[in-house]
Design a protein around this motif. Structure first.
Motif, PDB file in Angstrom:
ATOM      1  N   MET A   1      11.810  -9.525  26.743  1.00 55.78           N
ATOM      2  CA  MET A   1      10.943  -9.542  25.566  1.00 55.78           C
ATOM      3  C   MET A   1       9.606  -8.892  25.901  1.00 55.78           C
ATOM      4  SD  MET A   1      12.669 -11.195  23.205  1.00 55.78           S
ATOM      5  CE  MET A   1      12.029 -12.425  22.064  1.00 55.78           C
ATOM      6  N   ILE A   2       9.057  -8.189  24.933  1.00 55.23           N
ATOM      7  CA  ILE A   2       7.746  -7.571  25.098  1.00 55.23           C
ATOM      8  C   ILE A   2       6.752  -8.347  24.234  1.00 55.23           C
ATOM      9  CG2 ILE A   2       6.385  -5.460  24.811  1.00 55.23           C
ATOM     10  CD1 ILE A   2       8.563  -5.069  26.829  1.00 55.23           C
ATOM     11  N   SER A   3       5.635  -8.738  24.836  1.00 55.24           N
ATOM     12  CA  SER A   3       4.602  -9.430  24.074  1.00 55.24           C
ATOM     13  C   SER A   3       3.768  -8.419  23.307  1.00 55.24           C
ATOM     14  CB  SER A   3       3.690 -10.225  25.011  1.00 55.24           C
ATOM     15  OG  SER A   3       4.372 -11.314  25.552  1.00 55.24           O
ATOM     16  N   TYR A   4       3.717  -8.592  22.006  1.00 53.52           N
ATOM     17  CA  TYR A   4       2.847  -7.784  21.165  1.00 53.52           C
ATOM     18  C   TYR A   4       1.706  -8.646  20.670  1.00 53.52           C
ATOM     19  CZ  TYR A   4       5.322  -3.336  20.757  1.00 53.52           C
ATOM     20  OH  TYR A   4       5.843  -2.097  21.001  1.00 53.52           O
ATOM     21  N   ILE A   5       0.513  -8.057  20.635  1.00 53.32           N
ATOM     22  CA  ILE A   5      -0.671  -8.785  20.199  1.00 53.32           C
ATOM     23  C   ILE A   5      -1.323  -8.027  19.050  1.00 53.32           C
ATOM     24  CG2 ILE A   5      -2.968  -9.594  20.896  1.00 53.32           C
ATOM     25  CD1 ILE A   5      -1.756  -9.733  23.793  1.00 53.32           C
ATOM     26  N   CYS A   6      -1.653  -8.768  17.997  1.00 58.55           N
ATOM     27  CA  CYS A   6      -2.304  -8.163  16.836  1.00 58.55           C
ATOM     28  C   CYS A   6      -3.737  -7.792  17.184  1.00 58.55           C
ATOM     29  CB  CYS A   6      -2.287  -9.144  15.659  1.00 58.55           C
ATOM     30  SG  CYS A   6      -3.149  -8.510  14.210  1.00 58.55           S
ATOM     31  N   LEU A   7      -4.110  -6.551  16.889  1.00 57.10           N
ATOM     32  CA  LEU A   7      -5.462  -6.088  17.192  1.00 57.10           C
ATOM     33  C   LEU A   7      -6.490  -6.706  16.258  1.00 57.10           C
ATOM     34  CD1 LEU A   7      -4.785  -2.275  17.818  1.00 57.10           C
ATOM     35  CD2 LEU A   7      -4.923  -4.132  19.494  1.00 57.10           C
ATOM     36  N   THR A  45      -2.252  -3.969  13.021  1.00 58.13           N
ATOM     37  CA  THR A  45      -1.425  -3.297  14.012  1.00 58.13           C
ATOM     38  C   THR A  45      -1.228  -4.177  15.232  1.00 58.13           C
ATOM     39  OG1 THR A  45      -2.248  -1.142  13.316  1.00 58.13           O
ATOM     40  CG2 THR A  45      -1.272  -1.264  15.513  1.00 58.13           C
ATOM     41  N   MET A  46       0.033  -4.293  15.653  1.00 51.40           N
ATOM     42  CA  MET A  46       0.323  -5.046  16.865  1.00 51.40           C
ATOM     43  C   MET A  46       0.576  -4.072  18.010  1.00 51.40           C
ATOM     44  SD  MET A  46       2.455  -8.358  15.560  1.00 51.40           S
ATOM     45  CE  MET A  46       1.709  -9.414  16.799  1.00 51.40           C
ATOM     46  N   TYR A  47      -0.033  -4.362  19.142  1.00 44.49           N
ATOM     47  CA  TYR A  47       0.018  -3.473  20.301  1.00 44.49           C
ATOM     48  C   TYR A  47       0.647  -4.237  21.456  1.00 44.49           C
ATOM     49  CZ  TYR A  47      -1.730   0.576  22.967  1.00 44.49           C
ATOM     50  OH  TYR A  47      -1.839   1.715  23.720  1.00 44.49           O
ATOM     51  N   PRO A  48       1.471  -3.574  22.278  1.00 46.64           N
ATOM     52  CA  PRO A  48       2.127  -4.298  23.375  1.00 46.64           C
ATOM     53  C   PRO A  48       1.139  -4.735  24.455  1.00 46.64           C
ATOM     54  CG  PRO A  48       2.602  -1.943  23.508  1.00 46.64           C
ATOM     55  CD  PRO A  48       1.884  -2.163  22.205  1.00 46.64           C
ATOM     56  N   GLU A  49       1.320  -5.937  24.947  1.00 45.25           N
ATOM     57  CA  GLU A  49       0.496  -6.417  26.058  1.00 45.25           C
ATOM     58  C   GLU A  49       0.723  -5.515  27.265  1.00 45.25           C
ATOM     59  OE1 GLU A  49       1.431 -10.379  27.489  1.00 45.25           O
ATOM     60  OE2 GLU A  49      -0.727 -10.782  27.599  1.00 45.25           O
ATOM     61  N   TYR A  50       1.975  -5.225  27.524  1.00 46.29           N
ATOM     62  CA  TYR A  50       2.321  -4.201  28.502  1.00 46.29           C
ATOM     63  C   TYR A  50       3.694  -3.652  28.166  1.00 46.29           C
ATOM     64  CZ  TYR A  50       3.727  -1.694  32.633  1.00 46.29           C
ATOM     65  OH  TYR A  50       4.178  -0.711  33.472  1.00 46.29           O
ATOM     66  N   ASN A  57       5.449   6.672  29.954  1.00 51.88           N
ATOM     67  CA  ASN A  57       4.095   6.331  29.525  1.00 51.88           C
ATOM     68  C   ASN A  57       3.900   4.822  29.607  1.00 51.88           C
ATOM     69  OD1 ASN A  57       5.239   8.704  28.040  1.00 51.88           O
ATOM     70  ND2 ASN A  57       3.083   9.004  27.596  1.00 51.88           N
ATOM     71  N   GLU A  58       2.749   4.421  30.104  1.00 47.34           N
ATOM     72  CA  GLU A  58       2.447   2.999  30.174  1.00 47.34           C
ATOM     73  C   GLU A  58       1.386   2.648  29.139  1.00 47.34           C
ATOM     74  OE1 GLU A  58       2.726   1.010  34.240  1.00 47.34           O
ATOM     75  OE2 GLU A  58       2.032   3.014  34.712  1.00 47.34           O
ATOM     76  N   TYR A  59       1.637   1.568  28.454  1.00 44.78           N
ATOM     77  CA  TYR A  59       0.717   1.104  27.418  1.00 44.78           C
ATOM     78  C   TYR A  59       0.277  -0.315  27.742  1.00 44.78           C
ATOM     79  CZ  TYR A  59       3.376   4.845  25.171  1.00 44.78           C
ATOM     80  OH  TYR A  59       4.008   6.023  24.897  1.00 44.78           O
ATOM     81  N   LYS A  60      -1.013  -0.549  27.680  1.00 46.20           N
ATOM     82  CA  LYS A  60      -1.546  -1.882  27.966  1.00 46.20           C
ATOM     83  C   LYS A  60      -2.532  -2.273  26.881  1.00 46.20           C
ATOM     84  CE  LYS A  60      -3.055  -0.857  32.147  1.00 46.20           C
ATOM     85  NZ  LYS A  60      -2.444   0.454  32.461  1.00 46.20           N
ATOM     86  N   ILE A  61      -2.494  -3.539  26.534  1.00 47.50           N
ATOM     87  CA  ILE A  61      -3.405  -4.020  25.497  1.00 47.50           C
ATOM     88  C   ILE A  61      -4.864  -3.816  25.912  1.00 47.50           C
ATOM     89  CG2 ILE A  61      -3.451  -6.412  26.370  1.00 47.50           C
ATOM     90  CD1 ILE A  61      -3.320  -5.495  22.639  1.00 47.50           C
TER      91      ILE A  61
END
Ligand code: ZN
Length: 67
Positions: A1-7, A45-50, A57-61
């Motif tokens: 599971m990927i944690s998404y966090i609302c901005l 918009t929800m963005y992945p914690e990691y 490509n790496e995406y971090k909150i």
């Protein structure tokens, strides 16, 4: 599971990895932006914690949030 966090409201939601991967695979556009979802609470918009994308490509909150 990927944690998404609302901005907007910081709501946390767990998105299954295969769902994120599917979104990623369908998105042949801007690789600077991770697969994104809309917050169920505020529509933000929800963005992945990691998340590491299909193309490495790496995406971090922390890239978009200043705590
Ligand atoms: Zn929200």
């Amino acid at each position: 599971m990927i944690s998404y966090i609302c901005l907007e409201c910081r709501e946390n939601e767990e998105i299954p990895l295969d769902v994120v991967r599917t979104m990623d695979a369908m998105d042949d556009g801007d690789s600077m932006v991770p697969p994104q979802f809309s917050c169920e609470k505020c529509g933000g918009t929800m963005y992945p914690e990691y998340y590491k994308g299909l193309h490495g490509n790496e995406y971090k909150i922390t890239d978009v949030l200043d705590e």
